[in-house]
Design a protein around this motif. Structure first.
Motif, PDB file in Angstrom:
ATOM      1  N   TYR A 115       0.825  -1.205   0.000  1.00 44.16           N
ATOM      2  CA  TYR A 115       0.000   0.000   0.000  1.00 44.16           C
ATOM      3  C   TYR A 115       0.860   1.255   0.000  1.00 44.16           C
ATOM      4  O   TYR A 115       1.949   1.273   0.570  1.00 44.16           O
ATOM      5  N   THR A 116       0.337   2.310  -0.614  1.00 44.34           N
ATOM      6  CA  THR A 116       0.894   3.649  -0.465  1.00 44.34           C
ATOM      7  C   THR A 116      -0.053   4.420   0.446  1.00 44.34           C
ATOM      8  O   THR A 116      -1.268   4.416   0.234  1.00 44.34           O
ATOM      9  N   TYR A 117       0.504   5.025   1.497  1.00 45.98           N
ATOM     10  CA  TYR A 117      -0.267   5.722   2.523  1.00 45.98           C
ATOM     11  C   TYR A 117      -0.102   7.228   2.358  1.00 45.98           C
ATOM     12  O   TYR A 117       0.985   7.707   2.017  1.00 45.98           O
ATOM     13  N   PHE A 118      -1.168   7.966   2.649  1.00 41.47           N
ATOM     14  CA  PHE A 118      -1.167   9.422   2.504  1.00 41.47           C
ATOM     15  C   PHE A 118      -1.719  10.090   3.762  1.00 41.47           C
ATOM     16  O   PHE A 118      -2.665   9.594   4.363  1.00 41.47           O
ATOM     17  N   TRP A 119      -1.136  11.232   4.122  1.00 41.33           N
ATOM     18  CA  TRP A 119      -1.741  12.192   5.054  1.00 41.33           C
ATOM     19  C   TRP A 119      -1.749  13.532   4.348  1.00 41.33           C
ATOM     20  O   TRP A 119      -0.705  13.976   3.835  1.00 41.33           O
ATOM     21  N   LEU A 120      -2.878  14.179   4.298  1.00 44.69           N
ATOM     22  CA  LEU A 120      -2.991  15.566   3.858  1.00 44.69           C
ATOM     23  C   LEU A 120      -3.213  16.373   5.130  1.00 44.69           C
ATOM     24  O   LEU A 120      -4.191  16.155   5.848  1.00 44.69           O
ATOM     25  N   TYR A 121      -2.295  17.285   5.435  1.00 46.89           N
ATOM     26  CA  TYR A 121      -2.231  17.893   6.762  1.00 46.89           C
ATOM     27  C   TYR A 121      -3.308  18.919   7.079  1.00 46.89           C
ATOM     28  O   TYR A 121      -3.602  19.168   8.231  1.00 46.89           O
ATOM     29  N   ARG A 122      -3.889  19.532   6.062  1.00 50.28           N
ATOM     30  CA  ARG A 122      -4.852  20.604   6.346  1.00 50.28           C
ATOM     31  C   ARG A 122      -5.824  20.717   5.175  1.00 50.28           C
ATOM     32  O   ARG A 122      -5.463  21.227   4.119  1.00 50.28           O
ATOM     33  N   VAL A 123      -7.044  20.226   5.363  1.00 53.22           N
ATOM     34  CA  VAL A 123      -8.063  20.236   4.316  1.00 53.22           C
ATOM     35  C   VAL A 123      -9.322  20.885   4.880  1.00 53.22           C
ATOM     36  O   VAL A 123      -9.791  20.518   5.949  1.00 53.22           O
ATOM     37  N   LYS A 124      -9.850  21.841   4.141  1.00 55.19           N
ATOM     38  CA  LYS A 124     -11.077  22.525   4.549  1.00 55.19           C
ATOM     39  C   LYS A 124     -12.187  22.158   3.567  1.00 55.19           C
ATOM     40  O   LYS A 124     -12.083  22.439   2.373  1.00 55.19           O
ATOM     41  N   PHE A 125     -13.240  21.511   4.088  1.00 60.51           N
ATOM     42  CA  PHE A 125     -14.300  20.969   3.242  1.00 60.51           C
ATOM     43  C   PHE A 125     -15.483  21.911   3.097  1.00 60.51           C
ATOM     44  O   PHE A 125     -15.829  22.651   4.009  1.00 60.51           O
ATOM     45  N   ALA A 126     -16.116  21.816   1.941  1.00 60.66           N
ATOM     46  CA  ALA A 126     -17.398  22.472   1.681  1.00 60.66           C
ATOM     47  C   ALA A 126     -18.497  21.454   1.984  1.00 60.66           C
ATOM     48  O   ALA A 126     -18.224  20.257   2.102  1.00 60.66           O
TER      49      ALA A 126
END
Length: 197
Positions: A115-126
């Protein structure tokens, strides 16, 4: 190597200190993942000298994350979008809602089974988009999608740079097993030796 799957979609709420530096809560499941589309916008500058490009600078500006999910529970929607869950457990959206950023993680299965793992540190959702259809002769699923803006985080790493994403592939050279086993226990913090140390 090609990816053939997507799962383990998690989020972690963020609290900020007086200077805006992030502290992450323990990650929680967001929903079952159907799709994740990540696009990045770069700031670019080209310096021309002697009739040609002399220097080119490309820096991360922002990004967009669009998640296709199976369902969005009201409690999760409230944390992601800033909507209110009232006393009767009804999700109420108002024009004054203001989403707070969260960290997002998921993993993509590769054709070799790793697997390739991801963290996106700062996401602001609509607020989530919904497409509904009446039932016809055949059954078709209608699932929500949610779109967020990816930003760099305020908290700098040891060299003063501001990460926006962390990505690691299981089994790659030098990747510790502990990094993979701890991925969903807490938001990954970069381990970087300061320059000149």
């Amino acid at each position: 190597m090609a990816t053939i799957g997507l799962d383990k979609l998690y989020y972690a709420t963020i609290t900020e200190n007086e200077s805006g530096e992030e502290t992450y809560a323990t990650p929680k499941p967001l929903a079952k993942a159907i799709s994740a589309e990540l696009s990045v916008e770069l700031a670019e500058a080209i310096l021309y000298a002697d009739d040609g490009a002399s220097e080119v600078v490309k820096e991360f500006k922002s990004g967009t994350l669009t998640l296709g999910i199976d369902d969005l529970k009201p409690e999760v929607a409230a944390e992601l979008t800033g909507c209110t869950l009232d006393d009767n457990k009804v999700l109420v959206a108002t024009s004054e809602d203001g989403a707070k950023p969260v960290a997002i993680s998921f993993r993509a299965r590769r054709s070799n089974g790793k697997y390739t793992y991801f963290w996106l540190y700062r996401v602001k959702f609509a607020p989530p988009a919904t497409s509904l259809n009446t039932k016809g002769d055949s059954i078709s699923f209608a699932t929500p999608s949610i779109e967020g803006t990816i930003m760099r985080r305020n908290k700098a790493e040891k060299n003063g740079l501001h990460p926006w994403k962390a990505e690691v592939t299981e089994g790659a050279d030098g990747v510790k097993a502990q990094t993979i086993t701890d991925w969903y226990k807490k938001v990954y913090e970069p381990t970087i030796t300061p320059k000149g140390a």
